[in-house]
Design a protein around this motif. Structure first.
Motif, PDB file in Angstrom:
ATOM      1  N   UNK A 199       5.220 -23.536   7.945  1.00  0.00           N
ATOM      2  CA  UNK A 199       4.001 -24.098   6.797  1.00  0.00           C
ATOM      3  C   UNK A 199       3.619 -24.891   5.451  1.00  0.00           C
ATOM      4  N   UNK A 200       4.414 -24.190   5.000  1.00  0.00           N
ATOM      5  CA  UNK A 200       4.582 -25.226   3.809  1.00  0.00           C
ATOM      6  C   UNK A 200       4.858 -26.216   3.931  1.00  0.00           C
ATOM      7  N   UNK A 201       6.195 -26.363   4.729  1.00  0.00           N
ATOM      8  CA  UNK A 201       6.549 -28.136   5.222  1.00  0.00           C
ATOM      9  C   UNK A 201       4.919 -29.269   5.496  1.00  0.00           C
ATOM     10  N   UNK A 202       4.410 -28.398   6.790  1.00  0.00           N
ATOM     11  CA  UNK A 202       3.417 -29.123   7.230  1.00  0.00           C
ATOM     12  C   UNK A 202       2.159 -29.698   5.868  1.00  0.00           C
ATOM     13  N   UNK A 203       1.950 -28.959   5.005  1.00  0.00           N
ATOM     14  CA  UNK A 203       0.462 -28.715   4.396  1.00  0.00           C
ATOM     15  C   UNK A 203       1.486 -30.130   2.779  1.00  0.00           C
ATOM     16  N   UNK A 207      -1.148 -33.216   8.780  1.00  0.00           N
ATOM     17  CA  UNK A 207      -0.366 -32.567   9.597  1.00  0.00           C
ATOM     18  C   UNK A 207      -0.195 -32.031  10.660  1.00  0.00           C
ATOM     19  N   UNK A 208       0.362 -31.587  12.009  1.00  0.00           N
ATOM     20  CA  UNK A 208       0.777 -30.771  12.347  1.00  0.00           C
ATOM     21  C   UNK A 208       1.638 -30.121  13.382  1.00  0.00           C
ATOM     22  N   UNK A 209       2.085 -29.451  13.691  1.00  0.00           N
ATOM     23  CA  UNK A 209       3.899 -28.940  13.963  1.00  0.00           C
ATOM     24  C   UNK A 209       3.504 -28.683  15.670  1.00  0.00           C
ATOM     25  N   UNK A 210       3.520 -28.858  16.902  1.00  0.00           N
ATOM     26  CA  UNK A 210       4.133 -28.823  18.205  1.00  0.00           C
ATOM     27  C   UNK A 210       4.624 -27.871  18.940  1.00  0.00           C
ATOM     28  N   UNK A 265       0.455 -25.445  14.650  1.00  0.00           N
ATOM     29  CA  UNK A 265       0.211 -25.304  13.109  1.00  0.00           C
ATOM     30  C   UNK A 265      -0.398 -26.857  13.392  1.00  0.00           C
ATOM     31  N   UNK A 266      -1.702 -26.298  12.233  1.00  0.00           N
ATOM     32  CA  UNK A 266      -2.129 -27.765  11.842  1.00  0.00           C
ATOM     33  C   UNK A 266      -2.580 -27.836  10.160  1.00  0.00           C
ATOM     34  N   UNK A 267      -2.525 -28.447   9.330  1.00  0.00           N
ATOM     35  CA  UNK A 267      -3.211 -28.077   8.022  1.00  0.00           C
ATOM     36  C   UNK A 267      -3.400 -29.764   7.926  1.00  0.00           C
ATOM     37  N   UNK A 268      -4.462 -29.708   6.876  1.00  0.00           N
ATOM     38  CA  UNK A 268      -5.654 -30.442   6.736  1.00  0.00           C
ATOM     39  C   UNK A 268      -5.559 -30.825   4.429  1.00  0.00           C
ATOM     40  N   UNK A 269      -5.452 -31.713   3.832  1.00  0.00           N
ATOM     41  CA  UNK A 269      -4.922 -32.391   2.651  1.00  0.00           C
ATOM     42  C   UNK A 269      -6.731 -32.162   2.067  1.00  0.00           C
TER      43      UNK A 269
END
Length: 105
Positions: A7-11, A28-31, A69-73
């Motif tokens: 999760x830190x990676x996608x951020x 970023x998203x992870x499939x 997972x999905x992350x928004x900055x």
């Protein structure tokens, strides 16, 4: 808040995309297979997409069936549409971080 390393990676990927393009948002998203996709928002006269929408579109068009997972900055928060598309693909909670990478919420 302690995050899983993935999760830190996608951020980090979302922050990098945002900084590289000088955009308002990075995502970023992870499939389901662990592949990641990073994107920024698109703000054209004829097309407007959030960074989450672009990242999800990239994943789906590459064959992803679901997201882990999905992350928004962003300075702001996710839109209802961002949360809806992430949830539709199986994401339980959209990770949201400020430009410095600090996770909110």
């Amino acid at each position: 808040m302690t995050l899983d390393p993935e999760d830190s990676k996608i951020i980090t990927l979302a922050r990098s995309a945002r900084a590289r393009n000088g955009s308002a948002e990075g995502a970023a998203v992870r499939d389901e297979t662990g592949r990641t996709y990073a994107a920024t928002n698109v703000a054209l006269e004829a097309l407007t997409l959030s960074a989450v929408q672009v990242a999800v579109a990239m994943a789906i068009s590459s064959g992803a069936r679901s997201l882990e997972a999905a992350a928004l900055v962003s300075e702001g928060g996710p839109s209802a549409a961002d949360e809806a598309v992430a949830a539709e693909l199986g994401v339980k909670a959209l990770l949201v971080a400020g430009p410095d990478g600090t996770v909110r919420g």
